[in-house]
Design an enzyme around this catalytic site. Sequence first.
Site, PDB file in Angstrom:
ATOM      1  N   LYS A  47      44.780  40.372  46.239  1.00 12.50           N
ATOM      2  CA  LYS A  47      43.861  40.373  45.312  1.00 12.50           C
ATOM      3  C   LYS A  47      43.017  41.570  45.512  1.00 12.50           C
ATOM      4  O   LYS A  47      43.559  42.710  45.355  1.00 12.50           O
ATOM      5  CB  LYS A  47      42.764  39.197  45.403  1.00 12.50           C
ATOM      6  CG  LYS A  47      43.923  37.908  44.808  1.00 12.50           C
ATOM      7  CD  LYS A  47      42.929  36.538  44.858  1.00 12.50           C
ATOM      8  CE  LYS A  47      43.779  35.437  44.277  1.00 12.50           C
ATOM      9  NZ  LYS A  47      44.819  35.010  44.842  1.00 12.50           N
TER      10      LYS A  47
ATOM     11  N   SER B 218      37.684  30.026  42.441  1.00 15.02           N
ATOM     12  CA  SER B 218      38.586  30.927  41.425  1.00 15.02           C
ATOM     13  C   SER B 218      38.337  30.868  39.964  1.00 15.02           C
ATOM     14  O   SER B 218      38.271  31.652  39.288  1.00 15.02           O
ATOM     15  CB  SER B 218      39.957  30.765  41.509  1.00 15.02           C
ATOM     16  OG  SER B 218      40.603  29.517  41.196  1.00 15.02           O
TER      17      SER B 218
ATOM     18  N   HIS C   8      39.048  35.314  47.107  1.00 17.17           N
ATOM     19  CA  HIS C   8      38.417  35.962  46.012  1.00 17.17           C
ATOM     20  C   HIS C   8      37.066  36.653  46.697  1.00 17.17           C
ATOM     21  O   HIS C   8      36.258  36.801  45.844  1.00 17.17           O
ATOM     22  CB  HIS C   8      37.985  35.001  44.892  1.00 17.17           C
ATOM     23  CG  HIS C   8      39.335  34.686  44.171  1.00 17.17           C
ATOM     24  ND1 HIS C   8      39.928  35.373  43.044  1.00 17.17           N
ATOM     25  CD2 HIS C   8      39.908  33.290  44.169  1.00 17.17           C
ATOM     26  CE1 HIS C   8      40.738  34.702  42.678  1.00 17.17           C
ATOM     27  NE2 HIS C   8      41.002  33.744  43.374  1.00 17.17           N
TER      28      HIS C   8
END
Length: 405
Positions: A255, A197, A225
Site C-alpha cells: 500500500k 479500511s 493502512h
Amino acid sequence: MNERILDSFTKDALETARANNTYRSMRLMETPESSCVKIRMPDGASQEQILLASNSYLDLANIDELKQAMAQTVLEWGTGSGGARLTTGNKTPHQELEEFIAKFKGEESAITFNTGYMANVGTISALCGKNDFIFSDELNHASIIDGIRLSRAKCFVYKHNDMADLQRVIQEADKSRAYAPTLPAPRKLIVTDAVFSMDGDLANLPELLRIAKENDCLLMIDEAHATGVLGKTGRGLAEHYGCAHADVTVGTLSKTVAAEGGFVAGKQQLIDFLRNKARSFIFTTAMAPAVAAAACNNLRFIDAHPERVQNLRDNVKFFCDALRREGVNVDLSPSAIVPIVIGDEAKAMQVSAKLQEQGILIPAIRYPTVVKGQARLRASLMATHTQEQLQTAASIIAQAVKEGV
C-alpha cells in the site's frame, strides 16, 4: 470433468450477484499508479481520471529514483528468488529489508511474507490453536478473519471499536473456562486493524493496551493502512498516539510502501517463533529480491521525507472541508480514507459510474465488503493530489450524490 455441475452453480452465483448489484468486474488502467491516471472506458477510448481509489497513499510507485533502484536490483539479483526463505530463497535484500522494517517500526526484529494477507493468516494460526481464545473487532479485514478460522481457536467478536464490549467478551470467555477445567489454560489474543479500511477510523491503541495487560491477553494490530500514514513520520498507530507498541505488529508493503509483501515486527523471540511456525512463511517461495530491495528503498524514502506524510494529512483535511462546504456529510478522517456513504448498492454503483464519466475514479464499495445498505464511495487520497484536483473532485462528487446519479 462434469461441466454441467460446474456451469450450473457458477451461473447461478453470477446471476444472483448481478441481481443484488454485487457483481464485480475489473477496470483497465493504462498508465502507472499516480494521482492522475488513464482508464480504458467502455467505448474503448482512454480517459484521464483523478484517482481517488489508490492505497498508494504517498504516491511512491512512479518516482524515477525508486523505479531505477528497483531496475538495478533486477540486473544484480535476477527476476526471481528460486526457493523458500528456509531453503535457497533467502537473499541479502530480504535481510536488509527486515532489518530496516525493524528500525523503522522501533522493534527488535521483523519477518516478511509475500503478502499482507499471508502475514495475517500465518501469524494468527501460528500463535493460536483450537483451545485458545481470540477477540476480534467486528470490522476486521478478511485476512484476519481467515487467520482466525485457520487457527481453529474460539473466536469472540466484539462491537466495532467498543472497548466496553471487548471487556465484556473477555469476561464471557473467562467464564466459559469454568466448564472445561481439565484443558490447558487458553492463550488469549486481541486482534484488530489499526486503520479500518472501509471507514478510515482508528483502533484505540492506548485502551487496547490497557485491556490486554489487565486480562493477560496478547495484542496484535494490523497496520496495513497505517504504515506511512499515521504519526508525524508515518511510523504508525503507536507514534500517532504516543504510546507503547502492541505485542505483534503486522503490516503490508503493497500500500503506502508501493512494493509488495507483508511483515510482522516485534520482539526477536516472536520473529524466531514465526520463522519456525508460520506456514505461510515456511511453505512458499520467497518474494523476488528486487521486490524486497524496492520495499526497502521505498521505506527509506518515507523515512527521509516526513513532509510527504504531512502533505497527505493536509490533503485529507482540505478534501473533507471541501466536501462539507459542498453539502456532503463527512467527518474529518484521521487516516487517508474518506467514506461517503450512499446506502443503496445500485445507487452507489450508478454514482460511481457517473463520476468516472466525469473524470473522477472513486469506487463503489458494496456488500459483502460492507454490510447491506451501507454501500459507499471510498475515497482514498494521495500526498501528491493538488488542492485544485481535490476541490474539483469534491464539487463533482457533491453534485452526483445530490442528484442520485
